[in-house]
Scaffold this motif. Structure first.
Motif, mmCIF file in Angstrom:
data_model
loop_
_atom_site.group_PDB
_atom_site.id
_atom_site.type_symbol
_atom_site.label_atom_id
_atom_site.label_comp_id
_atom_site.label_asym_id
_atom_site.label_seq_id
_atom_site.Cartn_x
_atom_site.Cartn_y
_atom_site.Cartn_z
ATOM 1 N N HIS A 244 0.845 -1.194 0.000
ATOM 2 C CA HIS A 244 0.000 0.000 0.000
ATOM 3 C C HIS A 244 0.878 1.241 0.000
ATOM 4 O O HIS A 244 2.090 1.164 0.204
ATOM 5 N N THR A 245 0.275 2.385 -0.224
ATOM 6 C CA THR A 245 0.912 3.675 0.028
ATOM 7 C C THR A 245 0.128 4.336 1.152
ATOM 8 O O THR A 245 -1.014 3.970 1.426
ATOM 9 N N ASP A 246 0.721 5.331 1.799
ATOM 10 C CA ASP A 246 0.051 6.014 2.910
ATOM 11 C C ASP A 246 -0.747 7.211 2.395
ATOM 12 O O ASP A 246 -0.263 7.970 1.552
ATOM 13 N N SER A 247 -1.939 7.386 2.933
ATOM 14 C CA SER A 247 -2.837 8.457 2.480
ATOM 15 C C SER A 247 -2.683 9.711 3.325
ATOM 16 O O SER A 247 -3.683 10.304 3.767
ATOM 17 N N ASP A 248 -1.466 10.166 3.533
ATOM 18 C CA ASP A 248 -1.229 11.352 4.357
ATOM 19 C C ASP A 248 -0.145 12.202 3.721
ATOM 20 O O ASP A 248 0.225 11.994 2.563
ATOM 21 N N PHE A 249 0.337 13.194 4.459
ATOM 22 C CA PHE A 249 1.471 13.974 3.990
ATOM 23 C C PHE A 249 2.786 13.259 4.321
ATOM 24 O O PHE A 249 3.662 13.096 3.477
ATOM 25 N N LEU A 250 2.899 12.836 5.570
ATOM 26 C CA LEU A 250 4.164 12.305 6.052
ATOM 27 C C LEU A 250 3.879 11.259 7.124
ATOM 28 O O LEU A 250 2.972 11.431 7.944
ATOM 29 N N LEU A 279 14.318 6.385 13.469
ATOM 30 C CA LEU A 279 12.949 6.508 12.983
ATOM 31 C C LEU A 279 12.948 6.431 11.464
ATOM 32 O O LEU A 279 13.872 6.921 10.806
ATOM 33 N N ILE A 280 11.912 5.833 10.917
ATOM 34 C CA ILE A 280 11.751 5.756 9.467
ATOM 35 C C ILE A 280 10.717 6.788 9.048
ATOM 36 O O ILE A 280 9.637 6.886 9.642
ATOM 37 N N VAL A 281 11.046 7.561 8.033
ATOM 38 C CA VAL A 281 10.152 8.605 7.526
ATOM 39 C C VAL A 281 9.784 8.259 6.087
ATOM 40 O O VAL A 281 10.651 7.874 5.294
ATOM 41 N N ASN A 282 8.504 8.362 5.760
ATOM 42 C CA ASN A 282 8.128 8.159 4.362
ATOM 43 C C ASN A 282 7.081 9.167 3.901
ATOM 44 O O ASN A 282 6.286 9.673 4.687
ATOM 45 N N VAL A 294 7.001 15.661 -7.275
ATOM 46 C CA VAL A 294 8.424 15.810 -6.942
ATOM 47 C C VAL A 294 8.815 14.786 -5.873
ATOM 48 O O VAL A 294 9.830 14.083 -5.992
ATOM 49 N N TYR A 295 8.021 14.703 -4.810
ATOM 50 C CA TYR A 295 8.274 13.733 -3.745
ATOM 51 C C TYR A 295 7.423 12.493 -4.003
ATOM 52 O O TYR A 295 6.283 12.598 -4.451
ATOM 53 N N LYS A 296 7.978 11.330 -3.687
ATOM 54 C CA LYS A 296 7.354 10.076 -4.089
ATOM 55 C C LYS A 296 6.724 9.324 -2.914
ATOM 56 O O LYS A 296 7.368 9.080 -1.901
ATOM 57 N N SER A 297 5.458 8.978 -3.084
ATOM 58 C CA SER A 297 4.764 8.100 -2.145
ATOM 59 C C SER A 297 4.951 6.677 -2.649
ATOM 60 O O SER A 297 4.424 6.310 -3.705
ATOM 61 N N VAL A 298 5.711 5.883 -1.919
ATOM 62 C CA VAL A 298 6.185 4.589 -2.413
ATOM 63 C C VAL A 298 5.404 3.426 -1.799
ATOM 64 O O VAL A 298 5.081 3.435 -0.602
ATOM 65 N N VAL A 299 5.141 2.417 -2.611
ATOM 66 C CA VAL A 299 4.453 1.217 -2.144
ATOM 67 C C VAL A 299 5.352 0.457 -1.169
ATOM 68 O O VAL A 299 6.534 0.244 -1.420
ATOM 69 N N HIS A 300 4.782 0.056 -0.048
ATOM 70 C CA HIS A 300 5.524 -0.715 0.949
ATOM 71 C C HIS A 300 4.610 -1.754 1.586
ATOM 72 O O HIS A 300 3.393 -1.714 1.415
ATOM 73 N N ARG A 301 5.204 -2.687 2.318
ATOM 74 C CA ARG A 301 4.459 -3.777 2.931
ATOM 75 C C ARG A 301 5.220 -4.286 4.148
ATOM 76 O O ARG A 301 6.376 -3.892 4.375
ATOM 77 N N VAL A 302 4.585 -5.163 4.907
ATOM 78 C CA VAL A 302 5.254 -5.850 6.018
ATOM 79 C C VAL A 302 5.062 -7.350 5.815
ATOM 80 O O VAL A 302 3.929 -7.808 5.634
ATOM 81 N N VAL A 303 6.156 -8.103 5.805
ATOM 82 C CA VAL A 303 6.050 -9.547 5.653
ATOM 83 C C VAL A 303 5.846 -10.186 7.030
ATOM 84 O O VAL A 303 6.357 -9.699 8.036
ATOM 85 N N ALA A 314 3.243 4.118 14.407
ATOM 86 C CA ALA A 314 3.344 5.069 13.301
ATOM 87 C C ALA A 314 2.565 6.342 13.617
ATOM 88 O O ALA A 314 1.479 6.287 14.194
ATOM 89 N N TYR A 315 3.147 7.469 13.224
ATOM 90 C CA TYR A 315 2.482 8.765 13.333
ATOM 91 C C TYR A 315 2.140 9.214 11.919
ATOM 92 O O TYR A 315 3.015 9.249 11.040
ATOM 93 N N PHE A 316 0.876 9.544 11.692
ATOM 94 C CA PHE A 316 0.422 9.955 10.367
ATOM 95 C C PHE A 316 0.063 11.441 10.389
ATOM 96 O O PHE A 316 -0.835 11.861 11.124
ATOM 97 N N MET A 317 0.759 12.197 9.567
ATOM 98 C CA MET A 317 0.541 13.642 9.491
ATOM 99 C C MET A 317 -0.531 13.924 8.433
ATOM 100 O O MET A 317 -0.282 13.841 7.223
#
Length: 366
Positions: A244-250, A279-282, A294-303, A314-317
């Motif tokens: 998925h990608t995150d539906s936020d700013f940061l 900390l990991i920032v995406n 310009v900035y990329k929202s990247v697909v990620h997952r957890v195995v 996680a903190y969602f801005m």
């Protein structure tokens, strides 16, 4: 009489076994994944099997030392800002160290989080295991709309709006440490998120837009999510969290040392190695749209891990629901849309397709 006694004895054993099974289910802290999603395993002819792991390359994410931002040398400060912007353009992910959040807060957050998830499943499902006045549906697990194994997430989470934090009765002494820990974590991570978002906004070169994030991404619109990924020893290729990608700013993530986070880079899945107290920032979808790609929202997952459980917070801005997301320059790749509109579209897609479509819906047709 002997035969009757024998029959009664067997019946008694069966009853005791049933009661024992019911007690195990009631007291177990894990959600009933296997029982609930049996149809998916049957549908795909999947049975208990030896867990296999597809080989995924482990690569180092951009590592940024935020101590440089506090230094006296202007050149080092500017270099650090450029590194943040570059990582956001090229990776959509980066790791920060010396971020200003004390290690004891991070450690206490994990400690309190573990306690919460150790509560029996029935209590967590009732949204009352923390004795907090959480919003309805704060506790989530699995994937209610999953129609295939690829859409199943072997995980559980507490989705906590910042407005819910510490809305507890003053008489509930047992939750004091949890409340104070969550509040400390949320406050310090929120400050860090604002700092990073402002740096990224300034890098775009439009000073008029810098204030947008500060004005719209207020604490009342942001939220935390405490995650737990139980061990998944029986089934191969089951995700802890589907791509998925995150539906936020940061998003700012604090994870334990178990690992399991993976993201797409150059068309391939890569694994993220945990770093203690880092900390990991995406980048999220809204920042990609706002920055005009310009900035990329990247697909990620957890195995899923076959033997060990994993915890993260996680903190969602996020902006307010009525905030209009408009690209900072023209011509825009995306049409204007409100955050409420975006969330509604995501919910409809998940219900219809079992997964999120995302920004593709909002591209400007040429």
């Amino acid at each position: 009489m002997a035969a009757s006694a024998s029959v009664l004895g067997h019946l008694k054993e069966d009853v005791l076994k049933q009661i024992s099974t019911m007690n195990d289910y009631t007291c177990c802290s894990d959600p009933p994944f296997e029982e609930t999603y049996t149809r998916l395993f049957h549908k795909h002819n999947v049975g208990p099997t030896t867990h296999t792991t597809t080989t995924v390359e482990e690569r180092d994410l951009p590592l940024i030392d935020l101590a440089q931002l506090e230094g006296k040398e202007k050149e080092k400060r500017e270099k650090c800002k450029r590194e943040i912007a570059k990582a956001s353009r090229e990776w959509g992910f980066f790791i920060v160290v010396n971020h200003g959040i004390p290690p004891h807060i991070l450690e206490e957050m994990t400690k309190e989080q573990v306690k919460v998830f150790r509560e029996p499943f029935y209590k967590k499902k009732a949204d009352n295991c923390m004795n907090l006045r959480l919003s309805s549906g704060s506790y989530r697990w699995g994937a209610p709309t999953a129609t295939c194994l690829a859409q199943l997430s072997w995980s559980e989470a507490f989705h906590i709006p910042l407005t819910d934090i510490c809305n507890t009765s003053p008489n509930v002494v047992a939750t004091t440490n949890l409340c104070s820990t969550v509040k400390q974590f949320a406050t310090t991570v929120s400050e860090l998120a604002n700092k990073l978002a402002n740096i990224l906004a300034e890098n775009l070169g439009d000073d008029k837009k810098v204030s947008f994030i500060e004005e719209k991404c207020v604490p009342n619109s942001c939220y935390l999510r405490m995650n737990r990924y139980p061990p998944c020893p029986k089934y191969a290729n089951v995700m802890g969290l589907m791509p998925h990608t995150d539906s936020d700013f940061l998003t700012i993530l604090y994870q334990d040392q178990v690992g399991g986070l993976q993201l797409i880079k150059d068309g391939n899945w890569i694994s993220v190695k945990p770093i203690p107290h880092a900390l990991i920032v995406n980048i999220g979808d809204l920042f990609q749209a706002w920055s005009n790609g310009v900035y990329k929202s990247v697909v990620h997952r957890v195995v899923a891990n076959p033997k060990r459980e994993r915890f993260s917070t996680a903190y969602f801005m996020c902006p307010s629901g009525d905030a209009i997301i408009q690209s900072y320059k023209q011509p825009s790749k995306y049409r204007n849309f409100s955050f409420n509109e975006y969330r509604k579209q995501v919910q409809e897609d998940v219900k219809q397709f079992g997964h999120k479509i995302g920004l593709s819906h909002f591209l400007v047709c040429n």
